[in-house]
Motif scaffolding. Structure first.
Motif, PDB file in Angstrom:
ATOM      1  N   ARG A  55       4.293  -8.949  -1.940  1.00 34.30           N
ATOM      2  CA  ARG A  55       2.512  -9.152  -1.194  1.00 34.30           C
ATOM      3  C   ARG A  55       2.708  -7.902  -0.188  1.00 34.30           C
ATOM      4  N   GLU A  56       3.740  -7.731   0.389  1.00 39.44           N
ATOM      5  CA  GLU A  56       4.171  -6.353   1.406  1.00 39.44           C
ATOM      6  C   GLU A  56       3.632  -5.022   0.783  1.00 39.44           C
ATOM      7  N   ILE A  92      -6.435  -8.484   0.929  1.00 39.39           N
ATOM      8  CA  ILE A  92      -5.790  -9.705   1.383  1.00 39.39           C
ATOM      9  C   ILE A  92      -7.141 -11.439   0.245  1.00 39.39           C
ATOM     10  N   ILE A 110      -3.526 -10.282  -1.855  1.00 33.93           N
ATOM     11  CA  ILE A 110      -2.355 -11.416  -1.579  1.00 33.93           C
ATOM     12  C   ILE A 110      -2.341 -12.792  -0.911  1.00 33.93           C
ATOM     13  N   ASN A 158      -8.294 -10.437   8.215  1.00 37.35           N
ATOM     14  CA  ASN A 158      -7.631  -8.779   8.126  1.00 37.35           C
ATOM     15  C   ASN A 158      -7.241  -7.992   7.880  1.00 37.35           C
ATOM     16  N   THR A 159      -5.681  -8.539   6.689  1.00 29.75           N
ATOM     17  CA  THR A 159      -5.056  -8.162   6.476  1.00 29.75           C
ATOM     18  C   THR A 159      -5.436  -7.033   4.935  1.00 29.75           C
ATOM     19  N   MET A 204      -0.189  -4.837   0.371  1.00 28.94           N
ATOM     20  CA  MET A 204      -0.779  -4.344   1.896  1.00 28.94           C
ATOM     21  C   MET A 204      -0.537  -3.307   1.814  1.00 28.94           C
ATOM     22  N   ASP A 205       0.085  -2.935   1.764  1.00 28.11           N
ATOM     23  CA  ASP A 205       0.546  -1.146   2.372  1.00 28.11           C
ATOM     24  C   ASP A 205      -0.070  -0.600   1.435  1.00 28.11           C
ATOM     25  N   PRO A 232      -5.075 -17.616   4.108  1.00 27.98           N
ATOM     26  CA  PRO A 232      -3.589 -16.545   3.870  1.00 27.98           C
ATOM     27  C   PRO A 232      -1.676 -16.970   3.741  1.00 27.98           C
ATOM     28  N   PHE A 262       0.351 -13.271   7.210  1.00 32.98           N
ATOM     29  CA  PHE A 262      -0.863 -12.232   6.904  1.00 32.98           C
ATOM     30  C   PHE A 262      -1.631 -13.151   7.398  1.00 32.98           C
ATOM     31  N   ASP A 263      -2.923 -12.681   7.376  1.00 32.75           N
ATOM     32  CA  ASP A 263      -3.922 -13.367   7.756  1.00 32.75           C
ATOM     33  C   ASP A 263      -5.380 -12.419   6.882  1.00 32.75           C
TER      34      ASP A 263
END
Length: 229
Positions: free
Chosen positions: A131-132, A175, A178, A171-172, A135-136, A164, A168-169
């Motif tokens: 997931r990270e 998302i 994720i 706005n990630t 995100m990145d 989420p 996480f939220d």
């Protein structure tokens, strides 16, 4: 593959020990057909994914006997034959390529035929890393899904959380991707697909298209296995 399907259909209608023992020769013949297909599939997948080269059929296939200890369904035998081709074999913990033949054309597991690529039971630490990475990754995971993977495959929406996951939220970045709890692409072939003389070639091409997706997932799994938690 018709011999395999025919046997499984008969087994589904007579799922008891007495019938199975009386038709053990038919089972052995169907098993040989499926194992021969699996052997060729391993070889072909190994041509584009070197991590599975050298695997044996026994590293990738399963017993037909069901574990009924904790199941309400006490039917003693599985009514599908499947193989899971992944780095290190089926018990390695890595994600891989799954193929199974069942009793009918259906999207209801396990009665329907299936191709799958990914992981149904990912370790929580590896799931967090994945997931990270998503995100990145500046959209690289989404790009793989949109431009590389055969359009027949899909992620199961029933495995996507409404909210989420922890850390996480809304706005990630990325998302929506994720939120998945399971990262496994699936496809339900038709009976015509399964009985086609081009079955092996078609399965290989679909698996090949999903290799970038699989590599992305296995990168997270490898990271955790190497102790980088």
């Amino acid at each position: 593959m018709k011999q395999v399907v025919d046997f499984l259909q008969r087994l589904a209608a007579n799922n008891n020990r007495e019938w199975f023992l009386e038709h053990k020769d038919e089972y052995e013949n169907a098993k040989k057909v499926f194992e021969s297909f699996t052997e060729r599939l391993i070889e072909k997948v190994g041509e584009f994914d070197s991590s599975v080269q050298g695997l044996k059929v026994s590293d990738c296939t399963y017993r037909i006997y069901r574990d009924v200890r904790f199941s309400k369904d006490k039917s003693p035998y599985k009514t599908h034959m499947g193989c899971y081709i992944c780095r290190g074999g089926k018990k390695s913990g890595y994600s891989g390529y799954y193929f199974h033949v069942a009793t009918e054309q259906s999207d209801s597991y396990p009665s329907g035929h299936m191709l799958a690529v990914g992981d149904y039971c990912m370790e929580p630490k590896a799931l967090q890393v994945l997931r990270e990475d998503i995100m990145d990754g500046e959209g690289d995971f989404e790009n793989i899904l949109k431009t590389k993977v055969d359009k027949c495959f899909h992620l199961d929406e029933s495995f996507r959380m409404k909210r989420p996951p922890k850390g996480f939220d809304e706005n990630t970045p990325n998302i929506d991707l994720i939120k998945y709890k399971v990262y496994c692409l699936t496809f339900e072939p038709s009976m015509d697909d399964i009985l086609s003389p081009d079955l092996l070639e078609n399965v290989v091409q679909k698996f090949k298209s999903a290799k970038p997706f699989l590599d992305y997932i296995n990168r997270a799994i490898e990271y955790v296995k190497e102790g980088n938690e």
